[in-house]
Enzyme design. Structure first.
Site, PDB file in Angstrom:
ATOM      1  N   LYS A 154       0.839  -0.668  -0.454  1.00 57.76           N
ATOM      2  CA  LYS A 154       0.147   0.147  -0.128  1.00 57.76           C
ATOM      3  C   LYS A 154       1.066   1.097   0.453  1.00 57.76           C
ATOM      4  O   LYS A 154       2.319   1.161   0.333  1.00 57.76           O
ATOM      5  CB  LYS A 154      -1.529  -0.026   1.273  1.00 57.76           C
ATOM      6  CG  LYS A 154      -0.671  -0.142   2.796  1.00 57.76           C
ATOM      7  CD  LYS A 154      -1.277  -0.406   3.591  1.00 57.76           C
ATOM      8  CE  LYS A 154      -0.743  -0.846   4.788  1.00 57.76           C
ATOM      9  NZ  LYS A 154      -1.248   0.213   6.147  1.00 57.76           N
ATOM     10  N   TYR A 163      18.861  29.560   7.084  1.00 59.88           N
ATOM     11  CA  TYR A 163      17.066  29.955   7.528  1.00 59.88           C
ATOM     12  C   TYR A 163      17.196  30.238   9.430  1.00 59.88           C
ATOM     13  O   TYR A 163      18.037  29.480   9.642  1.00 59.88           O
ATOM     14  CB  TYR A 163      16.032  29.486   7.114  1.00 59.88           C
ATOM     15  CG  TYR A 163      15.276  29.214   5.811  1.00 59.88           C
ATOM     16  CD1 TYR A 163      14.986  30.813   6.089  1.00 59.88           C
ATOM     17  CD2 TYR A 163      15.016  28.355   5.248  1.00 59.88           C
ATOM     18  CE1 TYR A 163      14.783  31.132   4.056  1.00 59.88           C
ATOM     19  CE2 TYR A 163      14.883  29.503   3.850  1.00 59.88           C
ATOM     20  CZ  TYR A 163      14.420  29.789   3.065  1.00 59.88           C
ATOM     21  OH  TYR A 163      14.246  30.754   2.520  1.00 59.88           O
TER      22      TYR A 163
HETATM   23  C1  LIG Z   1      -4.046  -4.331   7.992  1.00 61.18           C
HETATM   24  C2  LIG Z   1      -2.397  -3.903   8.306  1.00 61.18           C
HETATM   25  N1  LIG Z   1      -1.105  -5.779   8.494  1.00 61.18           N
HETATM   26  C3  LIG Z   1       0.146  -5.263   7.633  1.00 61.18           C
HETATM   27  C4  LIG Z   1       1.110  -4.100   7.653  1.00 61.18           C
HETATM   28  C5  LIG Z   1       1.797  -4.250   7.518  1.00 61.18           C
HETATM   29  O1  LIG Z   1       2.561  -3.592   8.864  1.00 61.18           O
HETATM   30  P1  LIG Z   1       4.251  -3.338   9.101  1.00 61.18           P
HETATM   31  O2  LIG Z   1       4.690  -2.475   7.666  1.00 61.18           O
HETATM   32  O3  LIG Z   1       4.461  -2.516   9.630  1.00 61.18           O
HETATM   33  O4  LIG Z   1       5.523  -4.741   8.323  1.00 61.18           O
HETATM   34  C6  LIG Z   1       0.021  -2.823   7.297  1.00 61.18           C
HETATM   35  C7  LIG Z   1       0.810  -2.222   7.550  1.00 61.18           C
HETATM   36  O5  LIG Z   1       0.007  -0.871   8.490  1.00 61.18           O
HETATM   37  C8  LIG Z   1      -1.634  -3.396   7.848  1.00 61.18           C
HETATM   38  O6  LIG Z   1      -2.174  -1.881   8.357  1.00 61.18           O
END
Ligand SMILES: Cc1ncc(COP(=O)(O)O)c(C=O)c1O
Length: 362
Positions: free
Chosen positions: A35, A256
């Site tokens: 994602k 800055y």
């Molecule tokens: C439902 C879910 N599973 C797995 C993950 C993967 O997490 P990580 O990047 O901490 O391994 C996420 C990420 O936020 C998530 O929302």
């Protein structure tokens, strides 16, 4: 044209990290979190590299992200972690063959409103203590009834998400796992608990499926440890260049707010990366970048397009020299910690000004 800031993503490192996940959880299947544009690394190339390396499922947050991957024609199934949000999305998910993570009864109603016999792959997410998304644990009997009413739904299993798996000294993870197990005692279906921290630090969270994100990009979710120390390879090197080198006298302020004042006559390098590229403005003086293999500390505030660095330790530096902002030789974990944040945010914050290059993969 010389790019101001380049992110070089090593897809072989991503594939190595998937193998490392499989070593840690050899009996689990892997749902890889890609994602948020694969945590800022580029969803399609990363997903393709994981697909080539045999990942079992790819997980995205929402329909737009799923559609981007669908267009890449990958073999691995795609799961929507936030599920479907409207009747249109439910129909599209069925049409595209997406797996939906269902976390609320109104989402069940969306699926139930689809034409009977709709062939949709469903995960149920339970809230075992994170208190963000998920059904309460006592909803399990009602969820089983929903499954019984809809034999055309392809049930994938039960998911829960850990809130504090990065805190190895806390009992919260043990409590979440125990609550999940109690709610599902004797209930059929695959289980999935572990994110990266869960699968690294909590062996009892390695169930039928693990769901790593951060570890696949080579960074560590555990404070005080780098991904490399855990056997993962950082996949992204963020590099910029020196645009100017000037020598200033003792007492002269830099940048800055004059947050840095030269303690002696010294060379200052101006590097073409700033917060408009995703580098955090909170990075304090003294935070390193790497020039010619040596650490050069930040001297002055991060501005929109530039940073200024103390080149006293790199007297041979030249205009045009590459500068590593974070990556293999300077862990994103260290840089993000200095900025008061986490590698997740550092990665996801890279902006579209950054030029991406991809190496490796099969
Ligand atoms: C439902 C879910 N599973 C797995 C993950 C993967 O997490 P990580 O990047 O901490 O391994 C996420 C990420 O936020 C998530 O929302």
């Amino acid at each position: 044209m010389i790019p101001r800031v380049t992110a070089t993503v090593n897809l072989s490192a991503v594939q190595h990290n998937l193998r490392q996940v499989r070593k840690l959880a050899p009996s689990s299947r892997v749902m890889a979190a890609v994602k948020a544009d694969a945590y800022g690394h580029g969803a399609v190339p990363v997903a393709r590299a994981l697909d080539e390396a045999g990942v079992d499922t790819l997980a995205v947050a929402c329909m737009e992200e799923a559609q981007e991957l669908r267009e890449a024609h990958l073999r691995a199934p795609i799961a929507l972690l936030e599920g479907v949000l409207s009747p249109d999305e439910a129909a599209l998910a069925a049409y595209e063959g997406l797996q939906v993570v269902v976390h609320a009864f109104w989402q069940i109603e969306l699926l139930e409103a689809m034409p009977s016999g709709s062939n949709i792959a469903v995960w149920f997410k339970l809230d075992s203590g994170m208190h963000r998304l998920g059904f309460p644990l006592d909803a399990v009997p009602r969820l089983r009834q929903a499954l019984a009413r809809h034999p055309s739904w392809r049930f994938q299993g039960w998911i829960t998400h850990l809130a504090r798996a990065d805190e190895t000294g806390s009992s919260a993870t043990i409590d979440q796992i125990a609550a999940f197990d109690r709610a599902l005692a004797g209930v059929p279906g695959a289980r999935s608990i572990a994110n990266s921290a869960g699968l690294i630090a909590w062996p009892s969270a390695r169930r039928d499926w693990v769901r790593p994100g951060l570890a696949l990009y080579g960074a560590s979710p555990l404070p005080g440890k780098t991904g490399a120390e855990l056997g993962f390879q950082p996949a992204l090197n963020l590099e910029s260049r020196i645009l100017a080198i000037r020598t200033y006298e003792a007492g002269e302020p830099i940048g800055y707010g004059a947050s840095y004042v030269c303690p002696e006559r010294m060379p200052i390098g101006v590097v073409t990366v700033g917060y408009a590229d995703g580098l955090h403005r909170a990075l304090p003086n003294g935070s390193p970048v790497i020039v010619r293999g040596r650490r050069a500390p930040l001297a002055g505030r991060v501005s929109m397009d530039m940073i200024t660095v103390d080149l006293r330790g790199v007297a041979d530096a030249q205009v045009g020299d590459p500068v590593l902002i974070f990556g293999e030789a300077l862990p994103a974990e260290e840089v993000s910690e200095r900025a008061g944040t986490i590698p997740y945010e550092l990665f996801c914050g890279l902006t579209n000004r950054v030029r991406f290059r991809y190496l490796g993969g099969e």
